[in-house]
Design an enzyme around this catalytic site. Sequence first.
Site, mmCIF file in Angstrom:
data_model
loop_
_atom_site.group_PDB
_atom_site.id
_atom_site.type_symbol
_atom_site.label_atom_id
_atom_site.label_comp_id
_atom_site.label_asym_id
_atom_site.label_seq_id
_atom_site.Cartn_x
_atom_site.Cartn_y
_atom_site.Cartn_z
ATOM 1 N N CYS A 1 0.863 -1.182 0.000
ATOM 2 C CA CYS A 1 0.000 0.000 0.000
ATOM 3 C C CYS A 1 0.898 1.229 0.000
ATOM 4 O O CYS A 1 1.708 1.401 0.926
ATOM 5 C CB CYS A 1 -0.863 -0.038 1.260
ATOM 6 S SG CYS A 1 -1.833 1.439 1.512
ATOM 7 N N CYS B 1 -0.832 3.739 -6.424
ATOM 8 C CA CYS B 1 -1.739 3.117 -5.462
ATOM 9 C C CYS B 1 -1.922 1.687 -5.956
ATOM 10 O O CYS B 1 -2.134 1.471 -7.162
ATOM 11 C CB CYS B 1 -3.084 3.844 -5.441
ATOM 12 S SG CYS B 1 -4.377 2.960 -4.545
#
Length: 266
Positions: A75, A183
């Site tokens: 992440c 992302c």
Amino acid sequence: MQAEKNVLIFDSGVGGLSVFKNIYAHLPHLNYIYLFDNEGYPYGELDSEVLLERVSRLVGKMVTEHNIDLVVIACNTASTIVLPRLRQELKIPVVGVVPAIKPAAMISTKAIGLIATPATINRHYTHNLIKEFAPQSKVHLLGSTRLVTMAEDKLRGNPVNCDELKEILSPLINQIDVAVLGCTHFPLLKYEMQGVLGKDVVLIDSGEAIAVRVSRLLNQNVIDSELTTSGYSIYSSATPWEGVALNLGLAEFGFNPVRTFPLPGV
Ligand code: DGL
């Protein structure tokens, strides 16, 4: 025979599966635990202090309980803030995923678009990455949580609204030659983003680089997945995603269906 290594892969949602897919393709013989913090999702909207506490608590618990040898924070939003703390707290390697600005700067001759969560776009870490690795490049920053939800929705089987996608990406259209998918949810929208940005724009994510890093840190060679594979379990911090949808998502990445385990008391 030596026991296989245990690897924890962590994200707020299903985006980290895109990184897991790359790692698994290199190292299918290891034991994997995927934890998604759907209780804290979306991370792109969380206060930094809250995020630091959550990730440290959840990852610490999993590492202790599952005898983990290496952690991948799959992440960008978390990695751009929690890595120093986790590396201080844990005695095992912690690999983070951060926007692939360096490889983008090496191939861009026009301008780079960094597409990430609003939090990643605002982080000092991200601005320092750009200063250090792309000092000569023009970098357009685009932060969007809606893109994260669109990616999660896609995995639930809902079609992507390309008009909406076009509207969100409009500041980048015709402006860039390289887009950094900053992302881990965004590789899920790669096909649609390519359609909107144009086929000449190169889309870069960090999945492959992370897989190589994990192989090196664990001192593992790439294994032929035809010959050996091992298992993975999936945990979630809140009531899991609808099982059917999660398994659709896993199938999309070429994984077999699994049962999701709730993580009690977090
Ligand atoms: N997948 C995450 C990332 O790479 C964040 C998504 C979110 O929870 O906002 O940044």
